[in-house]
Design a protein around this motif. Structure first.
Motif, PDB file in Angstrom:
ATOM      1  N   PRO A  85       5.336 -14.636  -4.523  1.00  0.00           N
ATOM      2  CA  PRO A  85       6.397 -13.643  -4.719  1.00  0.00           C
ATOM      3  C   PRO A  85       6.021 -12.590  -5.769  1.00  0.00           C
ATOM      4  N   PHE A  86       6.357 -11.352  -5.474  1.00  0.00           N
ATOM      5  CA  PHE A  86       6.106 -10.234  -6.386  1.00  0.00           C
ATOM      6  C   PHE A  86       7.185  -9.181  -6.115  1.00  0.00           C
ATOM      7  N   PRO A  87       7.672  -8.508  -7.188  1.00  0.00           N
ATOM      8  CA  PRO A  87       8.788  -7.558  -7.022  1.00  0.00           C
ATOM      9  C   PRO A  87       8.594  -6.525  -5.919  1.00  0.00           C
ATOM     10  N   LYS A  88       7.394  -5.955  -5.825  1.00  0.00           N
ATOM     11  CA  LYS A  88       7.164  -4.934  -4.802  1.00  0.00           C
ATOM     12  C   LYS A  88       5.793  -5.130  -4.161  1.00  0.00           C
ATOM     13  N   LYS A  89       5.816  -5.554  -2.916  1.00  0.00           N
ATOM     14  CA  LYS A  89       4.573  -5.746  -2.169  1.00  0.00           C
ATOM     15  C   LYS A  89       4.145  -4.421  -1.526  1.00  0.00           C
ATOM     16  N   ARG A  90       2.838  -4.270  -1.353  1.00  0.00           N
ATOM     17  CA  ARG A  90       2.307  -3.079  -0.690  1.00  0.00           C
ATOM     18  C   ARG A  90       1.366  -3.498   0.434  1.00  0.00           C
ATOM     19  N   LYS A  91       1.380  -2.721   1.502  1.00  0.00           N
ATOM     20  CA  LYS A  91       0.435  -2.972   2.585  1.00  0.00           C
ATOM     21  C   LYS A  91      -0.910  -2.318   2.287  1.00  0.00           C
ATOM     22  N   LYS A  92      -0.861  -1.233   1.540  1.00  0.00           N
ATOM     23  CA  LYS A  92      -2.089  -0.496   1.258  1.00  0.00           C
ATOM     24  C   LYS A  92      -1.963   0.255  -0.053  1.00  0.00           C
ATOM     25  N   LEU A  93      -3.088   0.730  -0.564  1.00  0.00           N
ATOM     26  CA  LEU A  93      -3.121   1.487  -1.815  1.00  0.00           C
ATOM     27  C   LEU A  93      -2.925   2.974  -1.543  1.00  0.00           C
ATOM     28  N   PRO A  94      -2.467   3.719  -2.546  1.00  0.00           N
ATOM     29  CA  PRO A  94      -2.423   5.179  -2.406  1.00  0.00           C
ATOM     30  C   PRO A  94      -3.830   5.703  -2.124  1.00  0.00           C
ATOM     31  N   GLY A  95      -3.932   6.655  -1.213  1.00  0.00           N
ATOM     32  CA  GLY A  95      -5.255   7.163  -0.846  1.00  0.00           C
ATOM     33  C   GLY A  95      -5.948   6.315   0.189  1.00  0.00           C
ATOM     34  N   ASP A  96      -5.182   5.434   0.845  1.00  0.00           N
ATOM     35  CA  ASP A  96      -5.760   4.525   1.843  1.00  0.00           C
ATOM     36  C   ASP A  96      -6.526   5.270   2.928  1.00  0.00           C
ATOM     37  N   LYS A  97      -6.071   6.459   3.268  1.00  0.00           N
ATOM     38  CA  LYS A  97      -6.708   7.253   4.326  1.00  0.00           C
ATOM     39  C   LYS A  97      -8.197   7.422   4.082  1.00  0.00           C
ATOM     40  N   TRP A  98      -8.580   7.538   2.778  1.00  0.00           N
ATOM     41  CA  TRP A  98      -9.987   7.718   2.425  1.00  0.00           C
ATOM     42  C   TRP A  98     -10.605   6.430   1.894  1.00  0.00           C
ATOM     43  N   LEU A  99      -9.816   5.646   1.191  1.00  0.00           N
ATOM     44  CA  LEU A  99     -10.342   4.416   0.591  1.00  0.00           C
ATOM     45  C   LEU A  99     -10.869   3.425   1.628  1.00  0.00           C
ATOM     46  N   LYS A 100     -10.266   3.411   2.820  1.00  0.00           N
ATOM     47  CA  LYS A 100     -10.692   2.440   3.836  1.00  0.00           C
ATOM     48  C   LYS A 100     -12.122   2.689   4.328  1.00  0.00           C
ATOM     49  N   TYR A 101     -12.664   3.866   4.008  1.00  0.00           N
ATOM     50  CA  TYR A 101     -14.052   4.162   4.398  1.00  0.00           C
ATOM     51  C   TYR A 101     -15.059   3.648   3.371  1.00  0.00           C
ATOM     52  N   LEU A 102     -14.549   3.142   2.226  1.00  0.00           N
ATOM     53  CA  LEU A 102     -15.439   2.616   1.188  1.00  0.00           C
ATOM     54  C   LEU A 102     -16.304   1.466   1.710  1.00  0.00           C
ATOM     55  N   LYS A 103     -15.728   0.637   2.583  1.00  0.00           N
ATOM     56  CA  LYS A 103     -16.482  -0.526   3.074  1.00  0.00           C
ATOM     57  C   LYS A 103     -17.724  -0.108   3.850  1.00  0.00           C
ATOM     58  N   TYR A 104     -17.658   1.039   4.514  1.00  0.00           N
ATOM     59  CA  TYR A 104     -18.832   1.530   5.242  1.00  0.00           C
ATOM     60  C   TYR A 104     -19.906   2.010   4.260  1.00  0.00           C
ATOM     61  N   ILE A 105     -19.449   2.595   3.155  1.00  0.00           N
ATOM     62  CA  ILE A 105     -20.384   3.031   2.109  1.00  0.00           C
ATOM     63  C   ILE A 105     -21.026   1.817   1.444  1.00  0.00           C
ATOM     64  N   VAL A 106     -20.214   0.788   1.184  1.00  0.00           N
ATOM     65  CA  VAL A 106     -20.731  -0.448   0.587  1.00  0.00           C
ATOM     66  C   VAL A 106     -21.804  -1.051   1.494  1.00  0.00           C
ATOM     67  N   PHE A 107     -21.539  -1.082   2.796  1.00  0.00           N
ATOM     68  CA  PHE A 107     -22.523  -1.627   3.728  1.00  0.00           C
ATOM     69  C   PHE A 107     -23.812  -0.804   3.715  1.00  0.00           C
ATOM     70  N   ALA A 108     -23.670   0.514   3.801  1.00  0.00           N
ATOM     71  CA  ALA A 108     -24.847   1.383   3.874  1.00  0.00           C
ATOM     72  C   ALA A 108     -25.673   1.341   2.595  1.00  0.00           C
TER      73      ALA A 108
END
Length: 292
Positions: free
Chosen positions: A111-134
């Protein structure tokens, strides 16, 4: 009880799979890594080779091990395994077969007061994993070499929280010699792990969404994988209940095979019209041809 097991079928399956692939119990007590024949095979999820209980190898760790070798030869076996699992299952592996994914799922239940599905800037942050891989999985192991011309497994060494949690901590706890050799690198990796674990209480699967190189590989295959989701346009009203229930915040009614979908099945349970169902690509193509 059966109803409760059915409701938590994915969690039960995750626990069973984690226990099956990390079943070398003696390793946890003796502080020894299993070195049997099965270690030559890659499991589909991010499962650290150095975990005392691991019976197989992590595909990302194996891929780096080959790339960083002085006598480099392309890892056709490991690359083939990644492509096979990706082409058949896509990110189903992330949702059902990854031990660190299970850890994040359990933490998000706290339990936590406010859950989030994603972080602010998710539109760009989700591409970080491809950079990490490369960068950390491919480029650095290939280009940053020591005096004898050998690279390092950069992702495993500097980032991988699964390796820290399931490998480094159990080994250090069981072996005094390892504890004595721990230094600043272990401190850094512990900080990375703690940050991700705490973030997982608030944000759903932050490591999978933003940093996991294995998730990056499987996400490329998600839209074309044999195992996929299908939306019946005749039944779907685009009410949005599937997206509301989806912890990855996907518009399932528009993109049921989005690269971020981990095939958890929550959207299928949430749909009041039964418009979403799992299917197999070849089966879909045959049925479409018959309709035409």
């Amino acid at each position: 009880m059966f109803k409760k097991l059915k409701e938590n079928a994915r969690t039960v399956f995750q626990f069973c799979y984690a226990a099956l692939t990390n079943g070398y119990v003696y390793g946890f007590f003796g502080g020894k890594i299993f070195k049997g024949n099965t270690k030559g095979f890659c499991v589909p999820g991010l499962n650290c080779y150095s975990c005392p209980g691991a019976l197989g190898s992590c595909p990302i760790g194996s891929f780096q091990a080959v790339l960083s070798e002085r006598n480099f030869k392309f890892a056709f076996y490991v690359a083939g395994i990644l492509m096979l699992f990706g082409a058949v299952f896509g990110r189903f592996v992330c949702g059902w077969l990854c031990p660190f994914g299970l850890v994040q799922d359990l933490l998000y239940k706290i339990p936590f007061p406010k859950k989030r599905k994603k972080l602010p800037g998710d539109k760009w942050l989700k591409y970080l994993k491809y950079i990490v891989f490369a960068v950390f999985v491919v480029l650095l192991p290939l280009t940053v070499l020591d005096i004898i011309g050998q690279g390092s497994p950069w992702f495993c060494k500097y980032i991988c929280p699964s390796g820290t949690l399931f490998g480094a901590f159990p080994l250090a706890a069981a072996d005094e010699g390892i504890r004595g050799a721990l230094g600043s690198l272990f401190g850094w990796k512990t900080a990375v792990l703690v940050f991700l674990l705490l973030l997982s209480v608030v944000v759903y699967r932050p490591f999978c969404r933003y940093l996991c190189p294995l998730g990056a590989v499987y996400s490329v295959f998600n839209p074309i994988a044999f195992y996929r989701y299908k939306v019946d346009s005749d039944k779907c009203t685009k009410c949005g209940k599937c997206q509301k229930e989806c912890k990855m915040d996907i518009r399932v009614y528009e993109k049921p095979n989005d690269p971020e979908c981990i095939r958890c099945g929550d959207c299928i349970k949430a749909c009041p019209y039964g418009a979403i169902c799992p299917s197999v690509r070849m089966k879909n193509e045959r049925s479409n041809k018959k309709q035409k």
